[in-house]
Design an enzyme around this catalytic site. Structure first.
Site, PDB file in Angstrom:
ATOM      1  N   GLY A 257       0.780  -1.225   0.000  1.00  0.00           N
ATOM      2  CA  GLY A 257       0.000   0.000   0.000  1.00  0.00           C
ATOM      3  C   GLY A 257       0.813   1.278   0.000  1.00  0.00           C
ATOM      4  N   HIS A 258       2.117   1.143  -0.146  1.00  0.00           N
ATOM      5  CA  HIS A 258       2.968   2.336  -0.081  1.00  0.00           C
ATOM      6  C   HIS A 258       3.232   2.847  -1.485  1.00  0.00           C
ATOM      7  CE1 HIS A 258       6.602   4.734   1.150  1.00  0.00           C
ATOM      8  NE2 HIS A 258       5.750   5.029   2.106  1.00  0.00           N
ATOM      9  N   PHE A 259       2.414   3.782  -1.924  1.00  0.00           N
ATOM     10  CA  PHE A 259       2.464   4.341  -3.269  1.00  0.00           C
ATOM     11  C   PHE A 259       2.375   3.234  -4.324  1.00  0.00           C
ATOM     12  CE2 PHE A 259       5.228   7.302  -0.725  1.00  0.00           C
ATOM     13  CZ  PHE A 259       4.240   8.255  -0.530  1.00  0.00           C
TER      14      PHE A 259
END
Length: 170
Positions: A66-68
């Site tokens: 979910g990190h970018f």
């Protein structure tokens, strides 16, 4: 870099056989479990002196999901945890393993991130023990990918008894 043992020319490991820890053995030195184990291997160490460890960054890990998602970047907060875990292992190798009723807590932290880390990168941590005083450990570290610096870190770890933490709500 020496491809046989992963050490750079002139490092402390060039004049002796490296001390390594594979992933299974490494887990014995950490209280963390999936998905909070960030180190994959210890390349070499000298108790009270240094530790060299690796983090293999995969786009399939929970930390990337979910990190970018449109531009996968490994989170700096997770690099910080990998620095801390490298310090925790060196602290114990330099003193004694944690007792069942002990934890390590991180204290003061100074960090600087100078380049992003992405899936496919192999992050090498070079950790140096600065001070070991009873239950307190101060260390510094640098992280690099293919010899290029990506981050620097300085931190303090303290060894505490679980009973000293007060009421245990967990």
């Amino acid at each position: 870099m020496n491809t046989a043992n992963g050490t750079e020319a002139g490092s402390p490991a060039t004049s002796r056989t490296p001390r390594t820890l594979g992933f299974t053995e490494l887990k014995r030195w950490l209280r963390h479990r999936h998905p909070m184990i960030y180190l994959d291997r210890v390349l070499d160490y000298e108790p009270g002196e240094f530790l060299q460890s690796l983090l293999l960054v995969s786009g399939q890990t929970d930390t990337i999901a979910g990190h970018f998602p449109e531009r996968a970047i490994y989170p700096a907060s997770h690099l910080t945890q990998a620095f801390a875990q490298s310090g925790i292992v060196l602290f114990q190798l330099s003193t004694t393993p944690l007792a069942d009723d002990e934890l390590t807590l991180i204290g003061a932290v100074q960090s600087r991130f100078v380049k992003i880390v992405v899936p496919g990168d192999v992050v090498r941590f070079d950790v140096t023990a600065e001070s070991i005083r009873h239950r307190l450990f101060t260390f510094s570290a640098r992280a690099s990918v293919a010899g290029v610096p990506v981050a620097q870190f300085r931190g303090t770890l303290v060894r505490v008894g679980v009973a000293d933490l007060g009421e245990q709500l967990w």
